[in-house]
Design an enzyme around this catalytic site. Structure first.
Site, PDB file in Angstrom:
ATOM      1  N   THR A  29       3.557   4.768 -52.924  1.00  0.00           N
ATOM      2  CA  THR A  29       3.747   6.212 -52.917  1.00  0.00           C
ATOM      3  C   THR A  29       2.987   6.812 -51.737  1.00  0.00           C
ATOM      4  O   THR A  29       2.588   6.097 -50.820  1.00  0.00           O
ATOM      5  CB  THR A  29       3.329   6.832 -54.273  1.00  0.00           C
ATOM      6  N   ASN A  30       2.790   8.121 -51.718  1.00  0.00           N
ATOM      7  CA  ASN A  30       2.060   8.772 -50.626  1.00  0.00           C
ATOM      8  C   ASN A  30       1.238   9.934 -51.173  1.00  0.00           C
ATOM      9  O   ASN A  30       1.239  10.192 -52.380  1.00  0.00           O
ATOM     10  CB  ASN A  30       3.038   9.241 -49.542  1.00  0.00           C
TER      11      ASN A  30
END
Ligand code: C5P
Length: 220
Positions: A29-30
């Site tokens: 993810t980020n």
């Protein structure tokens, strides 16, 4: 915008990160907080629009008066956004979509030291570009807004995205070192075919109204 100047308009907003599973316990993810997208959804609803917010996992509560669709992966976000895009007057793609995902999702946890499991190499494949995929289907009366979060050459990158992604407006901003991701304010450039200009540092709530004001100009 204290008025209901978006009454009768349908607005689609994508927001937050996507998460891309590797196995039942791990994912890629980020750092997107979703704050800009949620501010946009709230502002559009306050201004009278019928809003669909397609959101990746974030720590924010779903805005009142907004149809919020929760998704995890980029592919799920595309499916949810696709349906709302067809009838949207304004579509704002503020999600930080993961560019890649693990090629295969294991049904069981990949245990280190297990025969045939090599956690040091994960094969990745590209995710669909949600904005680019949908904006090629843009009707003449639809307004499409995208973002360009860059560590360098913000304006040049934003101008390139304007044409490659078929957007009417790209909101460009610098990221990194505590800038933009997770913060409550942002300093951006507006890039359209006609003009490029900087906006002053402002709250994400105020920025949301500025973006909607600008989007409305394309209808005139
Ligand atoms: O190419 P880049 O990721 O920098 O472009 C950012 C813009 O494109 C944002 O508006 C983002 O929401 C959108 N995007 C998307 N799907 C992707 C990648 C980016 O909708 N897979």
């Amino acid at each position: 915008g204290m008025t209901h100047d978006l009454a009768g308009r349908r607005v689609l907003v994508t927001a937050g990160p996507t998460v891309e599973p590797l196995d039942p316990v791990r994912y890629l993810t980020n750092r997107s907080s979703g704050k800009t997208g949620y501010a946009l959804a709230r502002a559009a609803a306050r201004r009278g629009a019928e809003v669909t917010l397609v959101s990746g996992p974030v720590a924010l509560s779903a805005p009142e008066g907004v149809r919020t669709v929760h998704v995890e992966s980029a592919r799920d976000m595309l499916v949810a956004a696709e349906a709302a895009f067809a009838t949207a007057d304004i579509a704002v793609f503020s999600a930080a979509v993961a560019d890649v995902r693990p090629k295969e999702v294991a049904a069981q946890k990949l245990k280190k030291g297990t025969e045939g499991v090599d956690l040091s190499t994960i094969e990745l494949v590209e995710n669909p570009d949600i904005l680019a995929t949908l904006a090629v289907r843009k009707r003449p009366e639809q307004v499409v807004v995208g973002f360009a979060a860059e560590t360098n050459d913000v304006i040049a990158n934003a101008q390139k995205k304007l044409s490659t992604k078929h957007a009417d407006l790209i909101v460009g901003n610098e990221v990194g070192e505590g800038r933009a991701f997770g913060t409550d304010d942002n300093e951006v450039w507006f890039v359209s075919a006609e003009e490029t200009y900087a906006l002053p540092l402002m709250s994400k709530d105020r920025l949301a109204d500025e973006i909607l004001d600008k989007a409305l100009q394309f209808f005139k």
